[in-house]
Design a protein around this motif. Sequence first.
Motif, PDB file in Angstrom:
ATOM      1  N   GLY A  56      -1.581   1.666  -5.501  1.00 52.15           N
ATOM      2  CA  GLY A  56      -1.119   3.390  -5.748  1.00 52.15           C
ATOM      3  C   GLY A  56      -0.865   4.247  -4.533  1.00 52.15           C
ATOM      4  O   GLY A  56      -1.878   4.489  -4.216  1.00 52.15           O
ATOM      5  N   ALA A  57       0.048   5.085  -4.942  1.00 51.58           N
ATOM      6  CA  ALA A  57       0.107   6.077  -3.892  1.00 51.58           C
ATOM      7  C   ALA A  57      -1.465   7.151  -4.396  1.00 51.58           C
ATOM      8  O   ALA A  57      -2.000   7.274  -5.666  1.00 51.58           O
ATOM      9  N   ARG A  58      -2.182   7.629  -3.150  1.00 51.38           N
ATOM     10  CA  ARG A  58      -3.104   8.456  -2.946  1.00 51.38           C
ATOM     11  C   ARG A  58      -4.238   7.775  -3.484  1.00 51.38           C
ATOM     12  O   ARG A  58      -5.722   7.823  -3.652  1.00 51.38           O
ATOM     13  N   SER A  59      -4.287   5.877  -3.407  1.00 53.56           N
ATOM     14  CA  SER A  59      -5.376   6.020  -4.133  1.00 53.56           C
ATOM     15  C   SER A  59      -6.599   4.964  -2.818  1.00 53.56           C
ATOM     16  O   SER A  59      -5.716   5.033  -1.727  1.00 53.56           O
ATOM     17  N   ASN A  60      -7.674   5.513  -3.735  1.00 56.34           N
ATOM     18  CA  ASN A  60      -9.083   4.887  -1.997  1.00 56.34           C
ATOM     19  C   ASN A  60      -9.338   3.927  -2.353  1.00 56.34           C
ATOM     20  O   ASN A  60      -9.996   4.053  -3.169  1.00 56.34           O
TER      21      ASN A  60
ATOM     22  N   ILE B 149       1.296  -0.764  -0.226  1.00 58.84           N
ATOM     23  CA  ILE B 149       0.118   0.044  -0.012  1.00 58.84           C
ATOM     24  C   ILE B 149       0.771   1.455  -0.023  1.00 58.84           C
ATOM     25  O   ILE B 149       1.615   1.763   0.982  1.00 58.84           O
ATOM     26  N   GLY B 150       0.878   2.647  -0.928  1.00 60.31           N
ATOM     27  CA  GLY B 150       1.747   3.004  -0.979  1.00 60.31           C
ATOM     28  C   GLY B 150       1.158   4.688  -0.718  1.00 60.31           C
ATOM     29  O   GLY B 150      -0.150   4.305  -0.003  1.00 60.31           O
ATOM     30  N   PRO B 151       2.132   5.772  -0.641  1.00 57.07           N
ATOM     31  CA  PRO B 151       1.812   6.455   0.048  1.00 57.07           C
ATOM     32  C   PRO B 151       0.916   7.597   0.275  1.00 57.07           C
ATOM     33  O   PRO B 151      -0.046   8.049  -1.118  1.00 57.07           O
ATOM     34  N   ASP B 152      -0.161   8.096   0.841  1.00 57.54           N
ATOM     35  CA  ASP B 152      -1.366   8.569   1.336  1.00 57.54           C
ATOM     36  C   ASP B 152      -2.459   7.290   0.949  1.00 57.54           C
ATOM     37  O   ASP B 152      -3.535   8.582   0.692  1.00 57.54           O
ATOM     38  N   ALA B 153      -2.122   6.563   0.413  1.00 54.72           N
ATOM     39  CA  ALA B 153      -3.680   5.525  -0.411  1.00 54.72           C
ATOM     40  C   ALA B 153      -4.560   5.356   1.721  1.00 54.72           C
ATOM     41  O   ALA B 153      -3.794   5.903   2.004  1.00 54.72           O
TER      42      ALA B 153
ATOM     43  N   VAL C  43      -6.152  -5.147 -13.638  1.00 55.54           N
ATOM     44  CA  VAL C  43      -4.752  -3.511 -13.499  1.00 55.54           C
ATOM     45  C   VAL C  43      -5.831  -2.255 -13.588  1.00 55.54           C
ATOM     46  O   VAL C  43      -6.872  -2.932 -14.378  1.00 55.54           O
ATOM     47  N   LEU C  44      -6.066  -1.548 -12.808  1.00 50.54           N
ATOM     48  CA  LEU C  44      -6.213  -0.376 -12.782  1.00 50.54           C
ATOM     49  C   LEU C  44      -5.577   1.301 -12.894  1.00 50.54           C
ATOM     50  O   LEU C  44      -3.896   0.932 -12.174  1.00 50.54           O
ATOM     51  N   ASP C  45      -5.476   1.255 -14.336  1.00 49.55           N
ATOM     52  CA  ASP C  45      -4.180   1.712 -14.397  1.00 49.55           C
ATOM     53  C   ASP C  45      -4.907   3.106 -13.429  1.00 49.55           C
ATOM     54  O   ASP C  45      -5.393   3.724 -12.996  1.00 49.55           O
TER      55      ASP C  45
ATOM     56  N   THR D  37      -3.578  -8.305  -8.500  1.00 46.09           N
ATOM     57  CA  THR D  37      -4.246  -7.003  -8.759  1.00 46.09           C
ATOM     58  C   THR D  37      -3.678  -5.452  -8.548  1.00 46.09           C
ATOM     59  O   THR D  37      -2.875  -5.726  -7.174  1.00 46.09           O
ATOM     60  N   LEU D  38      -3.306  -5.319  -9.799  1.00 42.68           N
ATOM     61  CA  LEU D  38      -2.300  -4.006  -9.420  1.00 42.68           C
ATOM     62  C   LEU D  38      -3.580  -2.587  -9.899  1.00 42.68           C
ATOM     63  O   LEU D  38      -4.024  -2.427 -10.459  1.00 42.68           O
ATOM     64  N   ILE D  39      -3.246  -1.846  -9.252  1.00 38.21           N
ATOM     65  CA  ILE D  39      -3.963  -0.175  -8.328  1.00 38.21           C
ATOM     66  C   ILE D  39      -3.080   0.732  -8.940  1.00 38.21           C
ATOM     67  O   ILE D  39      -2.219   0.769  -7.622  1.00 38.21           O
ATOM     68  N   GLY D  40      -2.933   1.311  -9.780  1.00 37.35           N
ATOM     69  CA  GLY D  40      -2.322   2.746  -9.775  1.00 37.35           C
ATOM     70  C   GLY D  40      -2.661   3.826  -8.819  1.00 37.35           C
ATOM     71  O   GLY D  40      -2.769   3.036  -8.081  1.00 37.35           O
ATOM     72  N   ASP D  41      -1.684   4.958  -9.471  1.00 37.05           N
ATOM     73  CA  ASP D  41      -1.581   5.829  -8.671  1.00 37.05           C
ATOM     74  C   ASP D  41      -3.021   6.715  -8.990  1.00 37.05           C
ATOM     75  O   ASP D  41      -3.353   6.603 -10.046  1.00 37.05           O
ATOM     76  N   ASP D  42      -3.752   7.065  -7.512  1.00 33.93           N
ATOM     77  CA  ASP D  42      -5.289   8.432  -7.829  1.00 33.93           C
ATOM     78  C   ASP D  42      -6.248   7.367  -8.080  1.00 33.93           C
ATOM     79  O   ASP D  42      -6.705   8.130  -8.869  1.00 33.93           O
ATOM     80  N   CYS D  43      -6.337   6.413  -7.705  1.00 31.41           N
ATOM     81  CA  CYS D  43      -8.037   5.538  -8.283  1.00 31.41           C
ATOM     82  C   CYS D  43      -8.579   5.762  -6.913  1.00 31.41           C
ATOM     83  O   CYS D  43      -8.548   5.803  -5.899  1.00 31.41           O
TER      84      CYS D  43
END
Length: 188
Positions: A59-63, A37-41, A102-104, A84-90
């Motif tokens: 990814g970062a900032r995803s919720n 789990i990335g930064p600020d997620a 995959v969620l880009d 399961t790969l979830i990108g940033d800001d999702c």
Amino acid sequence: MTQHPGALILPFEGKVPDIHESAFIAPGARIIGDVTIGPDASIWYNCVLRGDINRIVVGARSNVQDGTVIHVEGPRPDTEGNPTLIGDDCLIGHMATVHGCVLDNHAFVGMDAVVMDGTRIAPHGMLAAGALLAPGKTIPEREIWAGHPAEMMRELSIAEAEKIAFQSQRYVELARRHKAALHGQTEA
């Protein structure tokens, strides 16, 4: 190690969740095994992320909003499986099921939607609330898909894409407030 009061964070077969210190993990969340789990997620109340037979990355900032379940597809004789790969800001809405996909960056999954194995949501792609993205399908960039099974509805407007970006940042701030409240701190 950062504390996550009320959350259950468990290793599985030697794999320990890797949670960035700035991430928010709400009470009642369950994070198991090979999960990063990335930064600020933010992982909200009563979510389950189970990385037991493959890995999960947020990814970062995803919720990941309340009650969502994220799992993976494990290896079989005919496939290596699907992490399961979830990108940033999702943005992943309440009660969604996200499985082996995959969620880009900047992807959106609506409330109570189902994202199945081997699927992909491209940047700024949107799966509407209650929709089911069937195995192997891809939502192209800036398209909204809806239905059961989901089909292309229309293109996402620039204003809608900007609203998703705003919501992503809003959840980062909201997660900080919840984290502070749980640790007995007050916002200045």
